[in-house]
Write a protein that holds these residues in place. Structure first.
Motif, mmCIF file in Angstrom:
data_model
loop_
_atom_site.group_PDB
_atom_site.id
_atom_site.type_symbol
_atom_site.label_atom_id
_atom_site.label_comp_id
_atom_site.label_asym_id
_atom_site.label_seq_id
_atom_site.Cartn_x
_atom_site.Cartn_y
_atom_site.Cartn_z
ATOM 1 N N PHE A 89 34.739 56.288 47.685
ATOM 2 C CA PHE A 89 35.234 54.980 48.077
ATOM 3 C C PHE A 89 35.239 54.137 46.807
ATOM 4 C CE2 PHE A 89 33.237 56.812 51.795
ATOM 5 C CZ PHE A 89 34.248 56.683 52.742
ATOM 6 N N VAL A 90 36.390 53.600 46.461
ATOM 7 C CA VAL A 90 36.550 52.918 45.174
ATOM 8 C C VAL A 90 36.813 51.434 45.397
ATOM 9 C CG1 VAL A 90 37.890 52.823 43.041
ATOM 10 C CG2 VAL A 90 37.499 55.029 44.157
ATOM 11 N N GLU A 91 36.061 50.620 44.690
ATOM 12 C CA GLU A 91 36.280 49.175 44.653
ATOM 13 C C GLU A 91 36.885 48.850 43.288
ATOM 14 O OE1 GLU A 91 36.230 45.166 45.916
ATOM 15 O OE2 GLU A 91 36.130 47.070 47.003
ATOM 16 N N VAL A 92 37.890 47.990 43.270
ATOM 17 C CA VAL A 92 38.567 47.608 42.033
ATOM 18 C C VAL A 92 38.391 46.109 41.839
ATOM 19 C CG1 VAL A 92 40.772 47.540 40.797
ATOM 20 C CG2 VAL A 92 40.265 49.460 42.330
ATOM 21 N N LYS A 93 37.957 45.715 40.651
ATOM 22 C CA LYS A 93 37.772 44.301 40.318
ATOM 23 C C LYS A 93 38.540 43.973 39.048
ATOM 24 C CE LYS A 93 34.770 43.095 43.484
ATOM 25 N NZ LYS A 93 35.150 42.142 44.511
ATOM 26 N N LYS A 94 39.285 42.885 39.078
ATOM 27 C CA LYS A 94 40.035 42.393 37.916
ATOM 28 C C LYS A 94 39.574 40.968 37.657
ATOM 29 C CE LYS A 94 43.781 41.813 35.154
ATOM 30 N NZ LYS A 94 43.524 40.529 34.602
ATOM 31 N N ARG A 95 39.040 40.730 36.466
ATOM 32 C CA ARG A 95 38.569 39.400 36.085
ATOM 33 C C ARG A 95 38.955 39.129 34.643
ATOM 34 N NH1 ARG A 95 37.777 39.671 40.821
ATOM 35 N NH2 ARG A 95 36.017 38.920 42.029
ATOM 36 N N ARG A 96 38.637 37.936 34.153
ATOM 37 C CA ARG A 96 38.948 37.581 32.761
ATOM 38 C C ARG A 96 38.265 38.520 31.772
ATOM 39 N NH1 ARG A 96 37.422 31.528 32.940
ATOM 40 N NH2 ARG A 96 37.521 31.748 35.172
ATOM 41 N N SER A 97 37.041 38.899 32.081
ATOM 42 C CA SER A 97 36.305 39.789 31.185
ATOM 43 C C SER A 97 35.683 40.920 31.995
ATOM 44 C CB SER A 97 35.209 39.024 30.442
ATOM 45 O OG SER A 97 34.189 38.640 31.350
ATOM 46 N N ILE A 98 35.338 41.986 31.301
ATOM 47 C CA ILE A 98 34.662 43.115 31.950
ATOM 48 C C ILE A 98 33.328 42.657 32.530
ATOM 49 C CG2 ILE A 98 33.507 45.331 31.488
ATOM 50 C CD1 ILE A 98 36.516 45.659 31.621
ATOM 51 N N GLU A 99 32.625 41.810 31.812
ATOM 52 C CA GLU A 99 31.326 41.322 32.267
ATOM 53 C C GLU A 99 31.453 40.564 33.594
ATOM 54 O OE1 GLU A 99 32.523 40.846 29.104
ATOM 55 O OE2 GLU A 99 31.307 42.437 28.221
ATOM 56 N N GLU A 100 32.479 39.699 33.694
ATOM 57 C CA GLU A 100 32.704 38.964 34.947
ATOM 58 C C GLU A 100 33.008 39.916 36.080
ATOM 59 O OE1 GLU A 100 35.341 35.524 35.083
ATOM 60 O OE2 GLU A 100 35.052 35.293 32.921
ATOM 61 N N ALA A 101 33.793 40.928 35.802
ATOM 62 C CA ALA A 101 34.156 41.902 36.835
ATOM 63 C C ALA A 101 32.930 42.694 37.293
ATOM 64 C CB ALA A 101 35.246 42.842 36.314
ATOM 65 N N LEU A 102 32.070 43.040 36.345
ATOM 66 C CA LEU A 102 30.884 43.833 36.690
ATOM 67 C C LEU A 102 29.926 43.089 37.613
ATOM 68 C CD1 LEU A 102 30.147 45.518 33.248
ATOM 69 C CD2 LEU A 102 30.921 46.649 35.343
ATOM 70 N N VAL A 103 29.791 41.793 37.430
ATOM 71 C CA VAL A 103 28.843 41.032 38.254
ATOM 72 C C VAL A 103 29.484 40.483 39.532
ATOM 73 C CG1 VAL A 103 27.395 40.420 36.288
ATOM 74 C CG2 VAL A 103 29.201 38.851 37.018
ATOM 75 N N SER A 104 30.745 40.744 39.742
ATOM 76 C CA SER A 104 31.433 40.159 40.898
ATOM 77 C C SER A 104 31.199 40.921 42.201
ATOM 78 C CB SER A 104 32.939 40.053 40.628
ATOM 79 O OG SER A 104 33.508 41.341 40.517
ATOM 80 N N LEU A 105 30.605 42.089 42.140
ATOM 81 C CA LEU A 105 30.326 42.857 43.352
ATOM 82 C C LEU A 105 28.957 42.440 43.893
ATOM 83 C CD1 LEU A 105 31.482 45.027 45.200
ATOM 84 C CD2 LEU A 105 30.299 46.725 43.812
ATOM 85 N N GLN A 106 28.959 41.409 44.711
ATOM 86 C CA GLN A 106 27.735 40.805 45.223
ATOM 87 C C GLN A 106 27.158 41.608 46.403
ATOM 88 O OE1 GLN A 106 26.208 38.012 43.874
ATOM 89 N NE2 GLN A 106 27.674 38.437 42.236
ATOM 90 N N PRO A 107 25.896 41.417 46.729
ATOM 91 C CA PRO A 107 25.251 42.168 47.817
ATOM 92 C C PRO A 107 25.981 42.079 49.159
ATOM 93 C CG PRO A 107 23.583 41.069 46.520
ATOM 94 C CD PRO A 107 24.914 40.586 46.002
ATOM 95 N N ALA A 108 26.512 40.915 49.504
ATOM 96 C CA ALA A 108 27.227 40.792 50.784
ATOM 97 C C ALA A 108 28.461 41.698 50.802
ATOM 98 C CB ALA A 108 27.639 39.344 51.030
ATOM 99 N N GLN A 109 29.166 41.768 49.677
ATOM 100 C CA GLN A 109 30.336 42.640 49.615
ATOM 101 C C GLN A 109 29.917 44.105 49.622
ATOM 102 O OE1 GLN A 109 33.006 42.225 46.280
ATOM 103 N NE2 GLN A 109 34.632 43.249 47.412
#
Length: 155
Positions: A89-109
């Motif tokens: 199961f793959v989640e894809v995140k696109k943000r301004r920076s890799i760091e922002e994308a990495l921290v965007s997968l919060q516990p609720a999600q």
């Protein structure tokens, strides 16, 4: 409001009769609302493009994409793929920076992802796998991509 400052009306047709409905939401919100709406549309388009890139990468690596944008009543999984005896199961995140994308997968999600995966497993009992995992693809505005394998574990 339109350029002349008049409230924009919408037309509703029901049983051959036409009713004018004032678009009060657009009139109240103003330019800031419209800007946010436009930026949301851009983010959506960029997100879909990132998902397409992730699918392309997976297929080049020998994975078979089973589902894209798989919606359930408990959440959405961006990509479901399989390779050999692994179901991913793959989640894809696109943000301004890799760091922002990495921290965007919060516990609720993360919880929503688990619940959506459970729904998909019930809906597709014929999927064959010995191992199941969650991967994360992250993209930045410069086009850089990173993949993290097996990122979530159910507690």
């Amino acid at each position: 409001m339109d350029k002349s400052g008049n409230m924009i009306d919408k037309m509703l047709t029901q049983n051959g009769l036409v009713y004018k409905i004032p678009n009060k939401v657009a009139a109240k919100q103003g330019p800031a609302f419209l800007q946010k709406q436009r930026s949301g549309s851009v983010a959506y388009t960029q997100g879909v493009a990132a998902e397409q890139q992730a699918c392309h990468w997976l297929e080049q690596d020998g994975w078979t994409v089973l589902l894209r944008r798989a919606r359930t009543h408990r959440g959405e999984i961006d990509i479901v793929a399989s390779k050999a005896a692994v179901l991913c199961f793959v989640e894809v995140k696109k943000r301004r920076s890799i760091e922002e994308a990495l921290v965007s997968l919060q516990p609720a999600q993360q919880r929503r992802l688990f619940r959506a995966a459970e729904c998909l497993l019930q809906k597709h009992p014929y999927w064959q796998y010995e191992e199941m995992r969650f991967d994360l693809f992250v993209f930045d505005n410069a086009g850089k991509m990173e993949r993290l394998e097996d990122i979530l574990r159910q507690m």
